[in-house]
Design a protein around this motif. Structure first.
Motif, PDB file in Angstrom:
ATOM      1  N   ARG A 116      83.053  -2.764-100.173  1.00  0.00           N
ATOM      2  CA  ARG A 116      84.314  -3.197 -99.562  1.00  0.00           C
ATOM      3  C   ARG A 116      84.140  -4.328 -98.554  1.00  0.00           C
ATOM      4  O   ARG A 116      85.129  -4.795 -97.986  1.00  0.00           O
ATOM      5  CB  ARG A 116      84.992  -2.016 -98.844  1.00  0.00           C
ATOM      6  N   ALA A 117      82.917  -4.737 -98.281  1.00  0.00           N
ATOM      7  CA  ALA A 117      82.657  -5.685 -97.197  1.00  0.00           C
ATOM      8  C   ALA A 117      82.418  -7.091 -97.719  1.00  0.00           C
ATOM      9  O   ALA A 117      81.639  -7.296 -98.659  1.00  0.00           O
ATOM     10  CB  ALA A 117      81.444  -5.229 -96.386  1.00  0.00           C
ATOM     11  N   ARG A 118      83.083  -8.068 -97.127  1.00  0.00           N
ATOM     12  CA  ARG A 118      82.785  -9.488 -97.322  1.00  0.00           C
ATOM     13  C   ARG A 118      81.857  -9.928 -96.199  1.00  0.00           C
ATOM     14  O   ARG A 118      82.122  -9.680 -95.028  1.00  0.00           O
ATOM     15  CB  ARG A 118      84.075 -10.311 -97.255  1.00  0.00           C
ATOM     16  N   ARG A 119      80.754 -10.609 -96.544  1.00  0.00           N
ATOM     17  CA  ARG A 119      79.799 -11.044 -95.536  1.00  0.00           C
ATOM     18  C   ARG A 119      79.569 -12.550 -95.649  1.00  0.00           C
ATOM     19  O   ARG A 119      79.551 -13.098 -96.741  1.00  0.00           O
ATOM     20  CB  ARG A 119      78.457 -10.332 -95.717  1.00  0.00           C
ATOM     21  N   THR A 120      79.371 -13.165 -94.505  1.00  0.00           N
ATOM     22  CA  THR A 120      78.986 -14.563 -94.445  1.00  0.00           C
ATOM     23  C   THR A 120      77.773 -14.670 -93.533  1.00  0.00           C
ATOM     24  O   THR A 120      77.826 -14.275 -92.362  1.00  0.00           O
ATOM     25  CB  THR A 120      80.112 -15.453 -93.893  1.00  0.00           C
ATOM     26  N   VAL A 121      76.661 -15.178 -94.081  1.00  0.00           N
ATOM     27  CA  VAL A 121      75.433 -15.353 -93.313  1.00  0.00           C
ATOM     28  C   VAL A 121      75.238 -16.839 -93.052  1.00  0.00           C
ATOM     29  O   VAL A 121      75.266 -17.655 -93.981  1.00  0.00           O
ATOM     30  CB  VAL A 121      74.218 -14.779 -94.060  1.00  0.00           C
ATOM     31  N   THR A 122      75.055 -17.197 -91.772  1.00  0.00           N
ATOM     32  CA  THR A 122      74.788 -18.575 -91.365  1.00  0.00           C
ATOM     33  C   THR A 122      73.602 -18.563 -90.414  1.00  0.00           C
ATOM     34  O   THR A 122      73.010 -17.514 -90.128  1.00  0.00           O
ATOM     35  CB  THR A 122      76.004 -19.210 -90.669  1.00  0.00           C
ATOM     36  N   VAL A 123      73.284 -19.731 -89.882  1.00  0.00           N
ATOM     37  CA  VAL A 123      72.203 -19.812 -88.912  1.00  0.00           C
ATOM     38  C   VAL A 123      72.519 -18.981 -87.672  1.00  0.00           C
ATOM     39  O   VAL A 123      71.613 -18.532 -86.951  1.00  0.00           O
ATOM     40  CB  VAL A 123      71.928 -21.288 -88.537  1.00  0.00           C
TER      41      VAL A 123
ATOM     42  N   GLY B 179      74.041 -16.017 -87.629  1.00  0.00           N
ATOM     43  CA  GLY B 179      74.009 -14.585 -87.858  1.00  0.00           C
ATOM     44  C   GLY B 179      74.886 -14.192 -89.029  1.00  0.00           C
ATOM     45  O   GLY B 179      75.190 -15.008 -89.904  1.00  0.00           O
ATOM     46  N   MET B 180      75.341 -12.944 -89.021  1.00  0.00           N
ATOM     47  CA  MET B 180      76.137 -12.430 -90.124  1.00  0.00           C
ATOM     48  C   MET B 180      77.493 -11.951 -89.615  1.00  0.00           C
ATOM     49  O   MET B 180      77.572 -11.178 -88.661  1.00  0.00           O
ATOM     50  CB  MET B 180      75.417 -11.272 -90.824  1.00  0.00           C
ATOM     51  N   ALA B 181      78.551 -12.392 -90.264  1.00  0.00           N
ATOM     52  CA  ALA B 181      79.910 -11.936 -89.968  1.00  0.00           C
ATOM     53  C   ALA B 181      80.407 -11.104 -91.143  1.00  0.00           C
ATOM     54  O   ALA B 181      80.137 -11.432 -92.303  1.00  0.00           O
ATOM     55  CB  ALA B 181      80.834 -13.123 -89.734  1.00  0.00           C
ATOM     56  N   THR B 182      81.124 -10.029 -90.843  1.00  0.00           N
ATOM     57  CA  THR B 182      81.592  -9.105 -91.873  1.00  0.00           C
ATOM     58  C   THR B 182      83.090  -8.908 -91.763  1.00  0.00           C
ATOM     59  O   THR B 182      83.641  -8.809 -90.665  1.00  0.00           O
ATOM     60  CB  THR B 182      80.895  -7.741 -91.732  1.00  0.00           C
ATOM     61  N   GLN B 183      83.738  -8.869 -92.928  1.00  0.00           N
ATOM     62  CA  GLN B 183      85.185  -8.657 -93.000  1.00  0.00           C
ATOM     63  C   GLN B 183      85.456  -7.613 -94.076  1.00  0.00           C
ATOM     64  O   GLN B 183      84.905  -7.688 -95.181  1.00  0.00           O
ATOM     65  CB  GLN B 183      85.896  -9.963 -93.333  1.00  0.00           C
ATOM     66  N   ALA B 184      86.307  -6.648 -93.782  1.00  0.00           N
ATOM     67  CA  ALA B 184      86.610  -5.592 -94.748  1.00  0.00           C
ATOM     68  C   ALA B 184      87.635  -6.061 -95.765  1.00  0.00           C
ATOM     69  O   ALA B 184      88.572  -6.808 -95.436  1.00  0.00           O
ATOM     70  CB  ALA B 184      87.126  -4.355 -94.022  1.00  0.00           C
ATOM     71  N   MET B 185      87.455  -5.625 -97.009  1.00  0.00           N
ATOM     72  CA  MET B 185      88.481  -5.787 -98.040  1.00  0.00           C
ATOM     73  C   MET B 185      89.196  -4.448 -98.174  1.00  0.00           C
ATOM     74  O   MET B 185      88.559  -3.386 -98.131  1.00  0.00           O
ATOM     75  CB  MET B 185      87.850  -6.190 -99.371  1.00  0.00           C
ATOM     76  N   THR B 186      90.504  -4.503 -98.350  1.00  0.00           N
ATOM     77  CA  THR B 186      91.276  -3.265 -98.338  1.00  0.00           C
ATOM     78  C   THR B 186      92.088  -3.039 -99.607  1.00  0.00           C
ATOM     79  O   THR B 186      92.802  -2.039 -99.707  1.00  0.00           O
ATOM     80  CB  THR B 186      92.228  -3.235 -97.129  1.00  0.00           C
ATOM     81  N   SER B 187      91.991  -3.943-100.583  1.00  0.00           N
ATOM     82  CA  SER B 187      92.817  -3.798-101.777  1.00  0.00           C
ATOM     83  C   SER B 187      92.198  -4.534-102.947  1.00  0.00           C
ATOM     84  O   SER B 187      91.311  -5.389-102.785  1.00  0.00           O
ATOM     85  CB  SER B 187      94.222  -4.348-101.520  1.00  0.00           C
ATOM     86  N   ALA B 188      92.711  -4.227-104.141  1.00  0.00           N
ATOM     87  CA  ALA B 188      92.286  -4.941-105.342  1.00  0.00           C
ATOM     88  C   ALA B 188      92.660  -6.421-105.238  1.00  0.00           C
ATOM     89  O   ALA B 188      91.941  -7.282-105.760  1.00  0.00           O
ATOM     90  CB  ALA B 188      92.935  -4.320-106.576  1.00  0.00           C
ATOM     91  N   ASP B 189      93.751  -6.733-104.563  1.00  0.00           N
ATOM     92  CA  ASP B 189      94.142  -8.131-104.379  1.00  0.00           C
ATOM     93  C   ASP B 189      93.104  -8.878-103.550  1.00  0.00           C
ATOM     94  O   ASP B 189      92.782 -10.043-103.836  1.00  0.00           O
ATOM     95  CB  ASP B 189      95.508  -8.221-103.705  1.00  0.00           C
ATOM     96  N   ASP B 190      92.583  -8.228-102.496  1.00  0.00           N
ATOM     97  CA  ASP B 190      91.529  -8.851-101.695  1.00  0.00           C
ATOM     98  C   ASP B 190      90.302  -9.143-102.550  1.00  0.00           C
ATOM     99  O   ASP B 190      89.706 -10.219-102.471  1.00  0.00           O
ATOM    100  CB  ASP B 190      91.121  -7.942-100.535  1.00  0.00           C
TER     101      ASP B 190
END
Length: 273
Positions: free
Chosen positions: A221-228, A230-241
């Motif tokens: 369920r987690a979207r992650r973005t890794v850059t120089v 660090g890592m940021a995380t955003q939750a997905m909550t639906s099939a549309d997401d």
């Protein structure tokens, strides 16, 4: 098994990754192939997660990833890349590796396909780990830096070598030998990972892709973005997401995203969700 792409396939592949069709098989061109490949294709395990058909042959990977607008896992990502490099005139060896062999032992050998390319020296070309380097690294013990992440190759037990991933890597390491090619073992592990309830890819949705300056991923369920930074995380909550992510940043045409999300919803929530 397809060992190199045909002339027509190579034309289409080079167009897709943005690398000229003709050129000398040198290190600069090798680096362009690897970078173009991991920036053009998404690493994903949807077939294993959903129980959809999957084949280890690079010919099938070409059909799926070029014609089908999908990505693939190590057998497909490195399989297609290796077949293209062979067609471009490189000496390529498909090596049999083991992700997490440091923890799980020899039972996992064959769960990873990696590539050795021989030029002035052997090079490790890794397009199938999802968040590994975007350029070749010398196949020798030592530390390396790829843009903004640190990697390394170190000695393991006996004559095994261990690739050490960066600190945000989904897989911390894989073991391999510089001359160990074992197609039956790769095929056996591919079949196990596809079908067995103990396979991590039967129980986790994982999608990853390289971009300039960042690595984007989905873990359940987690979207992650890794850059120089660090890592940021955003939750997905639906099939549309999920559909928006798969079809947007990851560029995948995935059938029945609603069914994929329905299976994700049955999974226990993990550390980053």
């Amino acid at each position: 098994m397809l060992t190199e792409l045909t002339h027509e396939q190579m034309d289409r592949y080079c167009t897709r990754i943005g690398v000229p069709r003709k050129g000398a098989p040198d290190l600069d061109r090798l680096a362009a192939f690897q970078r173009g490949h991991v920036h053009s294709f998404t690493w994903e395990v949807l077939d294993a997660f959903m129980g959809w058909p999957n084949a280890i042959d690079p010919a099938a990977a070409f059909d799926k990833m070029i014609d089908g607008t999908r990505g693939g896992w190590c057998y497909e990502m490195n399989g297609l890349l290796g077949a293209a490099l062979s067609a471009a005139g490189y000496q390529v060896t498909r090596l049999c590796g083991g992700v997490r062999r440091a923890e799980l032992g020899d039972a996992v050998v064959g769960n990873h396909l990696t590539l050795r390319v021989d030029l002035d020296q052997p090079w490790l070309v890794e397009g199938g780990l999802g968040d590994a380097p975007v350029r070749p690294i010398p196949l020798a013990i030592g530390d390396h830096r790829d843009g903004y992440h640190d990697f390394g190759i170190e000695a393991a037990d006996t004559d095994w070598l261990r690739f050490r991933n960066h600190r945000f890597g989904a897989a911390p390491s894989f073991d391999f030998k510089a001359d160990y090619a074992d197609e039956p073992q790769l095929a056996a592990q591919q079949a196990w990972l596809m079908a067995d309830d103990g396979s991590p890819f039967r129980n986790n949705l994982v999608v990853m892709r390289h971009f300039d300056g960042r690595i984007e991923s989905i873990v359940n369920r987690a979207r992650r973005t890794v850059t120089v930074s660090g890592m940021a995380t955003q939750a997905m909550t639906s099939a549309d997401d999920l559909a928006a992510a798969l079809g947007g940043v990851f560029g995948l045409q995935v059938p029945d995203v609603a069914a994929v999300w329905a299976k994700v919803e049955t999974l226990p929530k993990g550390e980053f969700e």
